[in-house]
Design a protein around this motif. Sequence first.
Motif, mmCIF file in Angstrom:
data_model
loop_
_atom_site.group_PDB
_atom_site.id
_atom_site.type_symbol
_atom_site.label_atom_id
_atom_site.label_comp_id
_atom_site.label_asym_id
_atom_site.label_seq_id
_atom_site.Cartn_x
_atom_site.Cartn_y
_atom_site.Cartn_z
ATOM 1 N N PHE A 68 49.644 27.664 -33.606
ATOM 2 C CA PHE A 68 49.142 26.849 -32.504
ATOM 3 C C PHE A 68 47.645 26.597 -32.704
ATOM 4 O O PHE A 68 46.909 27.484 -33.161
ATOM 5 N N THR A 69 47.201 25.402 -32.301
ATOM 6 C CA THR A 69 45.783 25.062 -32.369
ATOM 7 C C THR A 69 45.356 24.423 -31.056
ATOM 8 O O THR A 69 45.934 23.405 -30.645
ATOM 9 N N ILE A 70 44.363 25.024 -30.418
ATOM 10 C CA ILE A 70 43.804 24.456 -29.191
ATOM 11 C C ILE A 70 42.616 23.584 -29.559
ATOM 12 O O ILE A 70 41.847 23.923 -30.473
ATOM 13 N N SER A 71 42.467 22.472 -28.872
ATOM 14 C CA SER A 71 41.330 21.588 -29.128
ATOM 15 C C SER A 71 41.026 20.803 -27.858
ATOM 16 O O SER A 71 41.793 20.856 -26.888
ATOM 17 N N ARG A 72 39.927 20.078 -27.882
ATOM 18 C CA ARG A 72 39.537 19.305 -26.707
ATOM 19 C C ARG A 72 38.774 18.075 -27.119
ATOM 20 O O ARG A 72 38.158 18.036 -28.204
ATOM 21 N N ASP A 73 38.779 17.084 -26.255
ATOM 22 C CA ASP A 73 37.967 15.876 -26.422
ATOM 23 C C ASP A 73 37.217 15.687 -25.114
ATOM 24 O O ASP A 73 37.784 15.203 -24.119
ATOM 25 N N ASN A 74 35.968 16.073 -25.099
ATOM 26 C CA ASN A 74 35.199 16.009 -23.845
ATOM 27 C C ASN A 74 34.955 14.575 -23.396
ATOM 28 O O ASN A 74 34.832 14.315 -22.199
#
Lengths: 118, 112
Positions: A68-74
């Motif tokens: 699993f990979t968590i990421s974000r785009d603010n």
Amino acid sequence: EVQLVESGGGLVQPGGSLRLSCAASGFAFSTTWMSWVRQAPGKALEWVALINHDGGQKYYVDSMKGRFTISRDNAKSSLYLQMNSLRADDTAVYYCARDSGWGRTDCWGQGTLVTVSS
Amino acid sequence: DIVMTQTPLALSVTPGQPASISCKSSQSLLDTSGRTCLHWYLQKPGQAPQLLIYEVSSRFSGVPDRFSGSGSGTDFTLKISRVGAEDVGVYYCMQGIQAPRTFGQGTKLEIK
């Protein structure tokens, strides 16, 4: 109004991949740590992953590290969870949640169901 | 990883009577900042979890004052002074002092 809305769940075969999204609104997303928490049918809550405000720090539960990979785009006020090599025991409702400091998870989405089955 | 142990796992309470849930952690939850990172959540049937109590004893916005939390170090308690039908669900404690965060097994509260 603070709101978190998950999407992207569905039925996937064992070994497959899925990307969950969480759209945030009503608060300063770019300065907030965020988490994913899941709940298998009839089971307890299980914390999955945590990301700091700028994406530079990520933490995972051991059983999901590497898959699993968590990421974000603010810029889009969005949180993501890329899930690979899915197994039947990954079947769960996945919740996106706001971490307001010292682990205080004070806002939760409604959840998105992921079913891993052939 | 920090292990969180809740007791009991199930409670059946008469309306208007008190209820108490214990949560023990395998390590101290006292942070270097002086805060104790122990939080309580309620998951009502068919709903997402909701924050009830944060940092041991602070009630979250909108939480009735019949809910109270206490404890320190590794031993914590959630108390409901007078249980109502709206309190039915599963209660979880969670530690926020380190990642991975960990939850207790949950305590299912039902009304007699």
